[in-house]
Each structure stands twice: as structure tokens, then as C-alpha cells.
Design an enzyme around this catalytic site. Sequence first.
Site, PDB file in Angstrom:
ATOM      1  N   ASP A   1      -4.999   5.826  -4.263  1.00  0.00           N
ATOM      2  CA  ASP A   1      -4.737   7.208  -4.675  1.00  0.00           C
ATOM      3  C   ASP A   1      -4.821   7.347  -6.183  1.00  0.00           C
ATOM      4  O   ASP A   1      -4.755   6.373  -6.928  1.00  0.00           O
ATOM      5  CB  ASP A   1      -3.340   7.640  -4.215  1.00  0.00           C
ATOM      6  CG  ASP A   1      -3.381   8.245  -2.825  1.00  0.00           C
ATOM      7  OD1 ASP A   1      -4.486   8.417  -2.312  1.00  0.00           O
ATOM      8  OD2 ASP A   1      -2.316   8.524  -2.267  1.00  0.00           O
TER       9      ASP A   1
ATOM     10  N   ASN B   1      -8.430  -1.478   4.237  1.00  0.00           N
ATOM     11  CA  ASN B   1      -8.519  -1.785   2.801  1.00  0.00           C
ATOM     12  C   ASN B   1      -7.398  -2.707   2.331  1.00  0.00           C
ATOM     13  O   ASN B   1      -7.421  -3.164   1.191  1.00  0.00           O
ATOM     14  CB  ASN B   1      -8.500  -0.491   1.984  1.00  0.00           C
ATOM     15  CG  ASN B   1      -7.219   0.292   2.166  1.00  0.00           C
ATOM     16  OD1 ASN B   1      -6.611   0.257   3.227  1.00  0.00           O
ATOM     17  ND2 ASN B   1      -6.802   0.993   1.153  1.00  0.00           N
ATOM     18  N   ASP B   2      -6.432  -2.982   3.190  1.00  0.00           N
ATOM     19  CA  ASP B   2      -5.339  -3.888   2.827  1.00  0.00           C
ATOM     20  C   ASP B   2      -5.530  -5.293   3.381  1.00  0.00           C
ATOM     21  O   ASP B   2      -4.714  -6.173   3.120  1.00  0.00           O
ATOM     22  CB  ASP B   2      -3.998  -3.331   3.348  1.00  0.00           C
ATOM     23  CG  ASP B   2      -3.724  -1.924   2.847  1.00  0.00           C
ATOM     24  OD1 ASP B   2      -3.911  -1.695   1.647  1.00  0.00           O
ATOM     25  OD2 ASP B   2      -3.334  -1.071   3.657  1.00  0.00           O
TER      26      ASP B   2
ATOM     27  N   ASP C   1       0.859  -1.180   0.000  1.00  0.00           N
ATOM     28  CA  ASP C   1       0.000   0.000   0.000  1.00  0.00           C
ATOM     29  C   ASP C   1       0.900   1.236   0.000  1.00  0.00           C
ATOM     30  O   ASP C   1       2.102   1.143   0.257  1.00  0.00           O
ATOM     31  CB  ASP C   1      -0.886  -0.035   1.242  1.00  0.00           C
ATOM     32  CG  ASP C   1      -1.826   1.151   1.309  1.00  0.00           C
ATOM     33  OD1 ASP C   1      -2.325   1.578   0.252  1.00  0.00           O
ATOM     34  OD2 ASP C   1      -2.052   1.665   2.412  1.00  0.00           O
TER      35      ASP C   1
ATOM     36  N   ARG D   1       7.647  17.818  -4.339  1.00  0.00           N
ATOM     37  CA  ARG D   1       6.498  18.019  -5.213  1.00  0.00           C
ATOM     38  C   ARG D   1       6.379  19.511  -5.515  1.00  0.00           C
ATOM     39  O   ARG D   1       6.193  20.328  -4.618  1.00  0.00           O
ATOM     40  CB  ARG D   1       5.240  17.501  -4.534  1.00  0.00           C
ATOM     41  CG  ARG D   1       5.328  16.030  -4.232  1.00  0.00           C
ATOM     42  CD  ARG D   1       4.268  15.543  -3.305  1.00  0.00           C
ATOM     43  NE  ARG D   1       2.938  15.621  -3.898  1.00  0.00           N
ATOM     44  CZ  ARG D   1       1.871  15.037  -3.367  1.00  0.00           C
ATOM     45  NH1 ARG D   1       1.998  14.348  -2.247  1.00  0.00           N
ATOM     46  NH2 ARG D   1       0.707  15.137  -3.934  1.00  0.00           N
TER      47      ARG D   1
ATOM     48  N   LYS E   1      -2.513  28.569  -9.467  1.00  0.00           N
ATOM     49  CA  LYS E   1      -1.435  27.658  -9.061  1.00  0.00           C
ATOM     50  C   LYS E   1      -1.699  26.303  -9.704  1.00  0.00           C
ATOM     51  O   LYS E   1      -2.836  25.893  -9.911  1.00  0.00           O
ATOM     52  CB  LYS E   1      -1.365  27.516  -7.539  1.00  0.00           C
ATOM     53  CG  LYS E   1      -2.575  26.841  -6.903  1.00  0.00           C
ATOM     54  CD  LYS E   1      -2.439  26.775  -5.399  1.00  0.00           C
ATOM     55  CE  LYS E   1      -3.658  26.086  -4.777  1.00  0.00           C
ATOM     56  NZ  LYS E   1      -3.597  26.060  -3.299  1.00  0.00           N
TER      57      LYS E   1
END
Length: 1305
Positions: A804, A961-962, A527, A722, A689
Site C-alpha cells: 500500500d 505476495n507474502d 502484511d 479516517r 473532498k
Amino acid sequence: MSPETPNFLVDAAPGPGTSPAGAAGATVALEELPGNSRSYRQDGWHCPCRTAAAAARRLLGLWAESEQPTAAPHRCSSPGDLGDQRDRTFPARPAQPVHSSAELEERPAGAARGAGMAEQDPASSRPRGKRHRPAFTWEVRANDRNYHTQFRKKSAFCLTKKKYAGNAISTAKYNVLTFLPLNLYEQFHRAANVYFVLVILLQAFPEISTLPWYTLLFPLSCLLAIRGLRDLIDDIGRHQSDRSINSRPCEILSGKSFRWQKWRDICVGDIVRLRKESLVPADMLLLRSSEPSSLCYLETADIDGETNLKFRQALLVTHRELASEESMAAFDGRVTCEEPNSRMHSFTGTLAWRGETHALDSERLLLRGCRLRNTDLCYGLVIYAGFDSKIMRNCGKIKRKKTKLDRMMDRLVIMIFLALLVTSLCLAIASGFWAKTFQEKHGYLSVFYKHTTPAQQAFFSFWGFTILLSIIIPMSMYITFEFIYLVNSFFINWDLEMYHAAKDIPAKARSTSLNDQLGQIEYIFSDKTGTLTQNVMSFKKCCINGTIYGAGAGCGSKHPSGSGLTRSHRGEQKSDFCDARLLEAARRDSDPALREFLRLLALCHTVMVEERGDQLVYQAASPDEEALVLAARSLGYIFLSRTQDTITISELGMKRTYKVLAMLDFNSDRKRMSVLVRDPQGTIRLYTKGADTVILERLQRRGPRETFTEMALDRFAEETLRTLCLASKEVSEAEYGAWSRRHHEASVLLQDRARELDRLYDEMEQNLQLLGATAIEDKLQDGVPETIQLLKLGNIKVWVLTGDKQETAMNIGYACKLLTDDMEVLEEKKVSEILGALRASSSGLAGSAGPLCHGRLSQQRPEASQCKKRALVISGDFLDKILRTGEALKEEGRLRRWLPCRGAAGSPEEAGLAEKAFVELAASCQAVLCCRVTPRQKALIVQLVKKHKKATTLAIGDGANDVNMIKTADIGVGISGLEGLQAVQCSDYALAQFSYLQRLLLVHGRWAYLRICKFLRCFFYKTFAGLMTQVWFAFHSGFTAQPLYEGWFLALYNIFYTAYPILSLGLLEQDVSAKKSLEFPELYVIGQQDELFNYRVFSITVLHGLSTSLASFYIALWAFEDRVGSRAVGDYESFAITVATSALLSVLMEIILDTKFWTLLSFLMVTTSLLLFCLFSFLTQSIDAFRIAPAIFRFPDASWNALTDPYVLLVVLLSLVVNTIPSLTKIRLKAQREPEPLVELRAHVLRGSFHHRSSYAFSHQEGYAGLITRGDSLRSRGTRSTIQHPDTAPALSPGPSSPMPSPSA
């Protein structure tokens, strides 16, 4: 169309009473049932909400043939807000709902029966033959428990159970009644246990027994008890966890008031009240909340590890009408929706109430396991409870995991047993022939065998040899097995290098039988959020007007390199970022570019704010935006509040209010957001932005400042930060007026509205002036890049499976060095072309489809051809398409087998071609990223790799969720974090950090595999070397199954004489140290290739043991041919002692030569074995013991007589030398041979920077801009809309006071 919502094609044939206009629209292409943007044509009138209504009625069978238009009002959202789905009502028939044929069977006698839908498939809850349509047969009636309890459905055999599950869950495998039979059933799946039971049964017959039956029953009972106790302890932990969850308190509407009860008391149809910070106990339809427009904010950290909030919104009709507890008690709405399923992001249904039907989608549903944030109260109608809830549907079943060595041992036991039977049969046949020959030659002895024929002699000899040779598979091996596994698990628990002091969390081996599998992992499925990352954004650097600010920017800042601006998980928002130059420049306020830069950070966002005393608490759609707003606040530009059309900030202590003229929200295509504002001086400015790729191409000019900013972006990218570009421009009144008019016209369009708005946004966002760039660090857990590098050097492939979006996952992929600049990234379009070409090329050649696919893909492998490294990036939707293609091929194959005209056209190999081609392509890549995948899809990917690659897999995650993925993989690892313990409770190993995985695999896993393999080799060797002499002795004893050794030697050989040196080998053996194991991860490849124990190694070990037994027996036989020594020692007992001593010393010498890591314990174990042999030989062969029990102690003074004779000692020494020569020769040849390592050893991990500019991740979907501009998310200051209940003040209507944004967590 949302990625989670399937396509439906609804065919409704017009009935007799259907109008022509209705018939014209009988076929409706419905992409997204609730909130569909397409129009439904009826009498020339278009309305998006009638589209969903008509399609929903057709799906649910609610549009009867005689239905006529009613006078019920149709209320639609205002033209400007057609995207909002809050008020969507349309006429519906207030009659008994239609049920499927499957549901009609479940109805009690006398229940009303309606027209049936397609027959249901119980396994899939879908109509047979219509696999693309969900079954809309789940009906929930509010406040009506009696209605739901009357339905039952078929269970196993002829049993039935309740259709609507209760909310109590049980994840345990056993209960008081089922533990003993079920655990024994599981244990007797091991071939060895079945073998031991058969031997015990044979020993129960005195005619063929050579040992008492209880001598094997006791150790077998101990073995079963040890394993059963281990399983019981694990299951008790599951019971305790279930009991804790089921006993959580909640408020359930009972009568006309809410009462505190337990989670287990919740039933489908109940109305539940939730308070802030409470967990959602079941999947519920949101009816109302205390927030404006019944918004509800949820944190899904316990499900997917994400801490940023999601919002849900109730229907406007329930928000308005259910304003008190009395109205809640009187609520009698009826929800008709799809059967319980595992689709986490999809829900389709309708709510029928007061003669109107309202469309429902996933935005109205609160999922079990979410936590209520920012919302004081909310009310929900339970739709799915317990195991019917979506998160429980994704959890999967608890499966008993077996290692590769375990499965191999089961096969070896069967092979040895078959070989034992063949050997016994051959010896029995020889026994029969020998008896016949003996009787013919020695007729004078007929009195001894007159009642036994040669055939009977052969029969009894067969079973006698079977029992005598049964000790070749000793039970002590399995007991020692369990002990070695247990101690190696303790070594993992005690490893201080895997202890996380900050959280006081040690590593934990929750399963004690999988340690050796840790040394054979080929694929890791991880994950992202909470596993690789901390889900904390940190503002690190920025570039403004050609100057770089931030830690390490050469500005003389004394702050540590790890400083940044962060927000804690559930606490105070704080900033530890500071650059003295930037702070001084901001205070001077002399640089217009810097002023505009900070102003943009404070204005251009969708963050909402709440005042808590004297503190401002922010809540953003993503942690990135929150980090930027906090950065502006730390530099003096503080976001204070917002209303529907204004935003107020404090600029260096001066409060300024800007009028918001338009918000141009982010989406994944635009990769930017903008806000158009009018400042207090009346000037209109646009602040934008976004990703550098979209901002730089929209600049008015490119000068030196822009060039330097691009260089700064490259520098930030090298540091895996980022990046985000900031720009602005001034807009004239005339330009704004013309644009605003066209914007209003586009916002009321019913068709192509989104495309027109995007075109207008793009038109406004041109000719921008660059202000600078920001750099945000998505904080990885400590040591993640280094760990992934080491794992890759160990030939372990790492796949990241995340919910994601793609950009966020790729950013993390580059940051953790899973993706590198020299990789060719294969995205969905390219993957589709490759897979399509493979399917096309193999069409009609199904028989060669597999080899063709493998051959083509192998040409693409970097290791096969010196081509560029590859990475695969796909989404969950694309994975669904691949699997749908595979299902279609399988269905086509079934049809071809049933249709005579095409009988031979299909091929079984074609059915799995799509799956196999995808797995082969993914396996040929160095990295795989799967984005937006559901928990079920994660488990499915693991299953595909196990199925088609036959590989050993490990799954690691931290959220609920894993869980399914962790259960499906061969090894499941749970991360003990802040997001709950669901993953840990279902895992085999628990770690505090992802980085500890390198030590778990490369050190403990490799050592465990090495130790178990050496243990097995030595155990089989010493068993065959010491006990196969029984076979050779049979050739010289008339094949009578007479034991060669003393009974006590047979009983103690595997328990005391040889067990301890092999035990020390299985506990402490190392080939290299832990430090060297991490320096040379390439050593791990040995376990992946099964080099230390396989069928070849087993065969060599058996042959070695046989040769040792032959040498020990025949050297002694040669020496004893006439007599030995001066004392004429040549009897059977002395011969047995000589052979036993020779075999024992040869075995101990082999173990000594095979031991690479000597400790004091290893030395003591060997010494103890020799001392125990001497001690028990003296005790069991003493004259006194013989006098007491001559039938039990049959070798009086045999060892003393034999081993005190020098000639016997020379014979023993000769046997030892002969048996040791092969091993010494092997060691010598290995030392002289030129070193040719199997792998290239590199002591250092290569680290290189990458130049990929990461795009900015705003959120998984569009932000809060729509809520802000509609005013749905804004609360009047000091007021709150809520329901009257005893614990709160009376409800207040929103007053005219100035609005205040909604709160944050």
C-alpha cells in the site's frame, strides 16, 4: 516517473547513415520507457511517443546503421490526450531481431544470427558490467509454438533445458525417484545421525564391539522413517495442490478456434481467452476485451489481498484489428521484452506487427493469479509461463528450517563426540600403560596375553570405550524429541481459543519441528491488507453544520457501536448504518448545508455503476469512495449513472442530471479531488473532498462552525477513524470561462503539463465553504491493537511490510496502535540524512565503521537514552536506493582489490556498511513501516534482519505476495482468509486471525520452549548421571572397557526407566497458566535471551550429572571396600546393582524436584518408571532366564540379593540424600533470595488515544477520472463490443444510445 520503473541512460553512437538530427539526440534520458512525458528532440519536433519509440529501438538494437526515415504514418493521440498511451506507433525495421551473445548460443544450428548485445550473466539475466540495464532478449511470437520450442539454455553441469518454460508448476521438493536419496541427504545434515552411523559401523567389528550392531540400526531406522514420513506427508500436500492448479480449465486458441484445455497445456506465444471470474493462468499481454476501448478489470486479492479493482488496457491497434477469432488466429505479432524477472509492477517491451512497433508497459500486462472481474471476455498473448511468471519468480525456494535449539544441538553433538574421543583416547592410553605394568608384574600369566602387546591392547580399548560411551548421546532422545514436537503441535490444533467459529477454521501447525522457536521470536514482519485489516471500509460518523451524527454520537441511536456501512467481499452491497436524526433531517430537506453535503457525496467521486436487474452495483478505485457513495444512497441521494460529461443522481426520489465541466482527480500530492458541475438550474458549483490539512487552509473564512468541525476531527481521530473534509463553492460564469480557457491551454502542453494543471486546480480550489467532515473506519481484524500491544510488551518488534501507499499504511499503523502520538516518525529524508552522516563519518575508517555505526545508533535508542520513541517509515524505492548503495560499495571494494594502484584503499567492512547502518537504525525504532514494497523486497528485509541482527524472525501474511517472506523467515504464519491459500500452503502455521498470534507465541510458543529446554536439561543430566559411572569404573577395572552395568540395564535405562518422567515434563510442563502468560507478556523475554538452555546451562547440567555419577559410584565403592551386610554381599553384580539403583533414584528425584506443573499423568509416569525397573529387573535376573540363556542373562537374582539387604538399602539412601542436597539447597536459596525480576511485570495493557488525523486514502494511484472524461470506460446501454465466437452473440458496434458506465464486481 513511476516508482516501479528504473532509470535508464541509453547511449547510441550515430552510425554512418544516421542523420545529424538523430545524432544530436543520440543520448536519451529515459525515465519511463512507455508513456514517457519527456520530449525527444529531432529536427525541432517534439513528441512524447517518439521519445519512447526511439529509446526502445536503441535499447533493443532495432535501429540499424543504415536505417532511413520511412513513409509509415506516425499516429499520436490527440493533443488533449497525450497522456493516453493506447495509440503509439512508429516505424520499425521488419527484419530479424537482434539477439544477445547469450541467446545466440541458444539458437539452433542454421538460425539467423544478428548483431550481439552485451554478454549475459546467466544468474541475473543482465549484461555483465551493465547491471542497471535489463536484458531485452525475450522474444515471443504469437501463434508459433515451433519457434519457442527450438531454444534451449544451459542448466546444471553440461545439461540444458528449454528456454521458454511450460505453464505447469511444481512446488514440491521430491518425486518418486528423488525422495529417498534427497531426504536421506537432508537428514544426514544432522550431526547426530552421522554420529550414530559411525557407531553402527564400529559395532560391525567383533573385536571391538560391545553390543550387537543391529541394536542401534533398528532405532536409527525408526528415527529416519518417522522424519521421512513426516516430510513425505507434507510433500504429498504440495503435489496435490500443484495438480489442482495445473488441471484448471482454460480456453487456448488451437488452429482457428478456442478449445478447452488445462493450464499445464499453455505455452509461451499462445493466445488465451478468459471469461468473467476466471483466474489469469500466466503473464499475458492484453490484446482485446469486451469492454469499451478494451479495458479489463482485475482483482488482485490472490496476489496482494486487495479487493478493489485495477484496470488494464489493450493497445488501440489490437483492439481495432483483432475483432474476430479468425483475426486472432492470423495474428503474428512479435513481442520483444525483458527477461523473466521478479519486478511485479514493472514491464518494458515492444510489440512489432505489420511493420510498426508499439511500446508496452505494465498497464498492458495481466499477471498470473489475478482474477477477471467486470469483464465478460478478454484475450491475451502469453509472455511468461509457469516459473517464469512474475508471481512465481517472487515465491522463492522451499528451505529446510531449523530452530536455534536444533542448530545448538548439532554443535553440542560434535562437542560431546570430541570429548568422548578424547576420553576414550586417555583411557586407552592408560589401558596400554596398565597392561604393560601388569605384564611386567605378573609374568606367570603371559599365556593369556602372549598374542597381544600393550599397544594393541590400547588400540582395542580405544574403540571399546568409544562404543561403550556412545550411549551418552542416546538415539532415544531424538525419537522422544519428535514425539514431543508432534504432541505440542496437536495442542495448537486442538486449542479452542484459536478456533474461528465464523469461518470454521481452526489453528493448524503445518510444521511439527518448529514449536520451540515460537517462544524465541524477536521480530514479526506482517502484511497489512487482509492480515491486520479486513479490507472493508465502514462509514461510521459525520459532522454536518456543527452537528455530529453516527453511532455513539449521543444521538440516542439504538444501533450497536460496531454498526457501519459496509460492502461484502463478493456479494450484495448493503448499509447497516443509520442515525435517526440524520435520516429525518435529510428527509425534511430544510438544511441547505446538509443538502449540499449529501449532494457532494453523490457527485464528487470516480465510482462507476452497473445495473443488475433492479439493483445498482458500484465499483470504485478504492473501498473508501464506495463507502461514501453508499452512505449517500442510504440517506436518499442515489448515484444512478454517468456519461463522459454528465452524472445523474436521485435526490430524495427526484432524478437530476448534472453536467460535468471538469474533474480534478486525486493524486498523492494534492490529497484531494474535486468535480466542477453545472446543475439543472445552470449554476456552476465546485465540490471538493480531501484531507483536512489541505481543505482547511483553502476555506474562505474560519468561524464557529469550522472550529467545531476541527474539534470533531480530533474526536474522530481519537477513535482511529479516517477523516475527510467536504467543501464547496459557487463559481461565476466569467470565472469559469477564464479558467476553462487556461485549463485547455495547459492540457495540450507537451512540457510541464502536470505542473501547470496542478497550479490551475489549486487556483480553482480556493475560497471554499466548509460543509462538514466524514469518518470512515478501515476495519481492523478483531483484537489487532491489543495483540500488537501485548507483543510489544513481550519485547517483540512488529514491522509492517505492505504494498500500500504510505498514507494508508500510516493510518492503519495509528489505528492498530503500532504508531502512537509520542513517536517521532522518521521518513525518508531524515533517514537519508542519518545514514549519509554515518557513511560520511566512517569514510576512510572502514576498520571501525561497524563499531562506529553501532555506537552512534545506540545513542539514538530510546532504551539507551531517555529520548523520544521513534518509528521508521520508508518506501520500496528508498529501500532499493539503500541496497543499490550497498551493492556499489561492494563493487568498489572488488575494484580496489583488483587495481594495484589502490590495492589497500578498500576494506571488506565497508561493503555492507549501508545495509548494516539501515538495519541498526530500523532496529533502534519501536515500529517500522515499509510501504510499496514488492514480494522480493519483503523477503530481502527479513533476510537483512536475520543477517545483521542474528535475530529469530516470524513473517505473517495472507496473499501470494507474502509467500517469499514467509519462506525466508524462521517461522512462517499464513492467514486463512478469502484471498486464496497460497500463503497457508507455504506456511509453517496457519491461523484464521492475526489476534491468535498472541496465544500462539505467548502461550504455546513459550510453553514449547520451556518444555523442550527442561527436557534437554533433564535428559543430559540423567544420561551423564547414570552412564558416566562407566568412566569411573574403568579406573578400577584395569581400563579394560568392561561395562559396569548389566547389559539389559544399559538397554532399558533410556527407554523405560527414565524416559517417561522426562516425557511428561516435555509434554505438560508449565511455569504459569495460559491466562497469566497473556497477563504478563514480559515473561516471553526469557526465550528471546536463550536463558533456559544455552552453553552455560549445558555445562552446569553436565557438571551436575558428573557429580551425581561420582557420588553414586564412590559411595557404593566405599561401602563395598571390604564387604557389605551380614550376608557378605560384596560381589561385582551386587556392586553394579547398588550403583545403578542409586543413580536411577537420584535422577528420578531430580526430575520430581524440577517439575512445576503436576498432573495425574506426571504422577503415573514416575510411578511407572519405578514399577518397570522392578519388573524388568525381576524378569532379566531370574534363575530361569539364566538357565535358558546364560550368555544373555548374566545377573541371576542380583537385584534380589542386593536390595533385600538393609545395609545396601542404607547405602542407596545415603547416595540419594547426597545427590539431592545440591538441588534442595538451590531451591531454598532461590526462595530466600530477594526477588529481582528480569523484567518489569505489568498486568494491564496501557491504552491511550491518539490525536493523529488520518488523511483520506483514495487509491494507490490516480483514479478513474481520466477514463471517465475520455469515455474509455463507458459502455453504451444494452450493447457490448466483443469478438464473435460460438458461445456469444455477433459483435455489435457501439450505437448512438445513451452511454452507461462500466460494470463492477
